[in-house]
Motif scaffolding. Structure first.
Motif, PDB file in Angstrom:
ATOM      1  N   LEU A  29      -9.420   5.366   4.912  1.00  0.00           N
ATOM      2  CA  LEU A  29      -9.732   4.115   5.366  1.00  0.00           C
ATOM      3  C   LEU A  29      -8.306   3.826   6.233  1.00  0.00           C
ATOM      4  N   ALA A  30      -8.389   3.257   7.181  1.00  0.00           N
ATOM      5  CA  ALA A  30      -7.195   3.208   8.110  1.00  0.00           C
ATOM      6  C   ALA A  30      -6.930   1.746   8.580  1.00  0.00           C
ATOM      7  N   VAL A  31      -5.764   1.097   8.378  1.00  0.00           N
ATOM      8  CA  VAL A  31      -5.386  -0.253   8.745  1.00  0.00           C
ATOM      9  C   VAL A  31      -4.384  -0.121   9.849  1.00  0.00           C
ATOM     10  N   ALA A  32      -4.456  -0.835  10.723  1.00  0.00           N
ATOM     11  CA  ALA A  32      -3.357  -0.705  11.982  1.00  0.00           C
ATOM     12  C   ALA A  32      -2.847  -2.147  12.320  1.00  0.00           C
ATOM     13  N   ASN A  50     -11.937   1.980  10.238  1.00  0.00           N
ATOM     14  CA  ASN A  50     -10.716   1.475  10.971  1.00  0.00           C
ATOM     15  C   ASN A  50     -10.990  -0.139  10.628  1.00  0.00           C
ATOM     16  N   PHE A  51      -9.507  -0.723  10.283  1.00  0.00           N
ATOM     17  CA  PHE A  51      -9.525  -2.188  10.357  1.00  0.00           C
ATOM     18  C   PHE A  51      -8.173  -2.622  11.275  1.00  0.00           C
ATOM     19  N   TYR A  52      -8.580  -3.307  12.180  1.00  0.00           N
ATOM     20  CA  TYR A  52      -7.337  -3.726  13.183  1.00  0.00           C
ATOM     21  C   TYR A  52      -6.978  -5.084  12.934  1.00  0.00           C
ATOM     22  N   LEU A  53      -5.517  -5.298  12.630  1.00  0.00           N
ATOM     23  CA  LEU A  53      -4.933  -6.470  12.534  1.00  0.00           C
ATOM     24  C   LEU A  53      -4.685  -7.137  13.869  1.00  0.00           C
ATOM     25  N   TRP A  54      -4.913  -8.128  14.428  1.00  0.00           N
ATOM     26  CA  TRP A  54      -4.559  -8.817  15.633  1.00  0.00           C
ATOM     27  C   TRP A  54      -3.603  -9.682  15.404  1.00  0.00           C
ATOM     28  N   THR A  62       1.039  -4.950   3.096  1.00  0.00           N
ATOM     29  CA  THR A  62       0.368  -5.722   1.908  1.00  0.00           C
ATOM     30  C   THR A  62      -1.042  -5.637   1.916  1.00  0.00           C
ATOM     31  N   PHE A  63      -1.508  -5.856   3.362  1.00  0.00           N
ATOM     32  CA  PHE A  63      -3.004  -5.847   3.506  1.00  0.00           C
ATOM     33  C   PHE A  63      -3.469  -4.379   2.903  1.00  0.00           C
ATOM     34  N   GLY A  64      -2.544  -3.242   3.207  1.00  0.00           N
ATOM     35  CA  GLY A  64      -2.959  -2.024   2.815  1.00  0.00           C
ATOM     36  C   GLY A  64      -3.136  -1.732   1.354  1.00  0.00           C
ATOM     37  N   LEU A  65      -2.080  -2.339   0.823  1.00  0.00           N
ATOM     38  CA  LEU A  65      -1.834  -2.392  -0.569  1.00  0.00           C
ATOM     39  C   LEU A  65      -2.903  -2.965  -1.460  1.00  0.00           C
ATOM     40  N   GLY A  66      -3.384  -3.933  -0.859  1.00  0.00           N
ATOM     41  CA  GLY A  66      -4.577  -4.717  -1.345  1.00  0.00           C
ATOM     42  C   GLY A  66      -5.815  -3.712  -1.590  1.00  0.00           C
ATOM     43  N   LEU A  67      -6.137  -3.281  -0.118  1.00  0.00           N
ATOM     44  CA  LEU A  67      -7.142  -2.392  -0.010  1.00  0.00           C
ATOM     45  C   LEU A  67      -7.063  -1.234  -0.969  1.00  0.00           C
ATOM     46  N   ALA A  68      -5.918  -0.598  -1.098  1.00  0.00           N
ATOM     47  CA  ALA A  68      -5.630   0.641  -2.003  1.00  0.00           C
ATOM     48  C   ALA A  68      -5.879   0.251  -3.546  1.00  0.00           C
ATOM     49  N   GLY A  88       8.392  -7.112   7.508  1.00  0.00           N
ATOM     50  CA  GLY A  88       7.768  -7.448   5.969  1.00  0.00           C
ATOM     51  C   GLY A  88       8.524  -6.378   5.033  1.00  0.00           C
ATOM     52  N   LEU A  89       9.890  -6.197   4.927  1.00  0.00           N
ATOM     53  CA  LEU A  89      10.447  -5.368   4.164  1.00  0.00           C
ATOM     54  C   LEU A  89      10.187  -5.382   2.780  1.00  0.00           C
ATOM     55  N   GLY A  90      10.070  -6.444   2.261  1.00  0.00           N
ATOM     56  CA  GLY A  90       9.777  -6.808   1.108  1.00  0.00           C
ATOM     57  C   GLY A  90       8.348  -6.110   0.325  1.00  0.00           C
ATOM     58  N   ALA A  91       7.428  -5.793   1.372  1.00  0.00           N
ATOM     59  CA  ALA A  91       6.018  -5.198   0.926  1.00  0.00           C
ATOM     60  C   ALA A  91       6.545  -3.884   0.234  1.00  0.00           C
ATOM     61  N   LEU A  92       7.773  -3.345   0.747  1.00  0.00           N
ATOM     62  CA  LEU A  92       7.943  -1.851   0.195  1.00  0.00           C
ATOM     63  C   LEU A  92       8.224  -2.092  -1.213  1.00  0.00           C
ATOM     64  N   ALA A  93       8.962  -3.074  -1.643  1.00  0.00           N
ATOM     65  CA  ALA A  93       9.480  -3.305  -2.997  1.00  0.00           C
ATOM     66  C   ALA A  93       8.169  -3.495  -3.595  1.00  0.00           C
ATOM     67  N   THR A  94       7.308  -4.319  -3.283  1.00  0.00           N
ATOM     68  CA  THR A  94       6.120  -4.673  -4.063  1.00  0.00           C
ATOM     69  C   THR A  94       5.127  -3.402  -4.333  1.00  0.00           C
ATOM     70  N   ILE A  95       5.194  -2.472  -3.264  1.00  0.00           N
ATOM     71  CA  ILE A  95       4.478  -1.324  -3.175  1.00  0.00           C
ATOM     72  C   ILE A  95       4.962  -0.254  -4.130  1.00  0.00           C
TER      73      ILE A  95
END
Length: 202
Positions: A29-32, A50-54, A62-68, A88-95
């Protein structure tokens, strides 16, 4: 585990790098994120997974994290730019805390904010290294991708689960590429991905 390349090389072509990462995909699954990562993923070939974020700059990881987390047996790839990652650097800490073994974050780093006029980003001077930021957040597997051989290694890795999440920084050149515009219909994109996962009929 950290992968690095001590011999600096010329930055990679972004379109060739993204194509190399996804062309041998299996159930990935790929998110861009918004802008060039979306154009690059679409140029590599539109796909029902594929899911494209516009929009929502800074939200791709974080979208990818939820999907994973929702699909723990399926490998999930998030393609984003350095500007998006910085937003969105805070996402790395959450991941790092969540530790999804099926999530790969691939940062296409040209040191520019491409969508707002190609202003230099924090990574352009070499002081801010996003793979090292990810490690400082607690993500143990990182890569700095600078060669075609490393692109091939990354392509193999994103199709598999690891011991935890992966963050890979791909050094790309700043050359602007023609825009390849996929669907902007978020509902249709969601529905076809759910269908590909066997969760919804078309």
């Amino acid at each position: 585990m950290t992968y690095s390349n001590t011999a600096r090389t010329a930055p990679l072509d972004r379109r060739a790098a993204v194509l190399g990462i996804v062309e041998g995909r299996r159930d990935l699954l790929a998110v861009a994120s918004l802008g060039s990562p979306t154009y690059d993923l679409a140029a590599a070939g539109d796909h029902e997974r594929n899911f494209y974020l516009w929009g929502a700059m800074g939200g791709a990881a974080t979208f990818g994290l939820g999907l994973a987390l929702a699909q723990p047996e399926v490998p999930v790839l998030v393609l984003l730019g350095d500007g998006e990652c910085l937003m969105g650097l805070g996402a790395l800490a959450t991941i790092a805390v969540q530790r999804p073994s099926n999530l790969s974050i691939v940062v296409l780093d040209n040191g520019l904010y491409g969508e707002t006029g190609a202003q230099r980003s924090h990574t352009s001077g070499g002081l801010t290294k996003l793979d090292q930021v990810a490690r400082a957040c607690g993500i143990s597997e990182t890569m700095c991708v600078e060669t075609e051989a490393q692109v091939r290694e990354l392509a193999e890795r994103v199709n598999h689960r690891g011991a935890g999440p992966l963050v890979a920084v791909v050094r790309i050149n700043g050359e602007e590429q023609p825009r390849c515009l996929p669907s902007r219909d978020g509902v249709a994109l969601k529905t076809r991905m759910r269908h590909a996962l066997g969760l919804e009929s078309m």
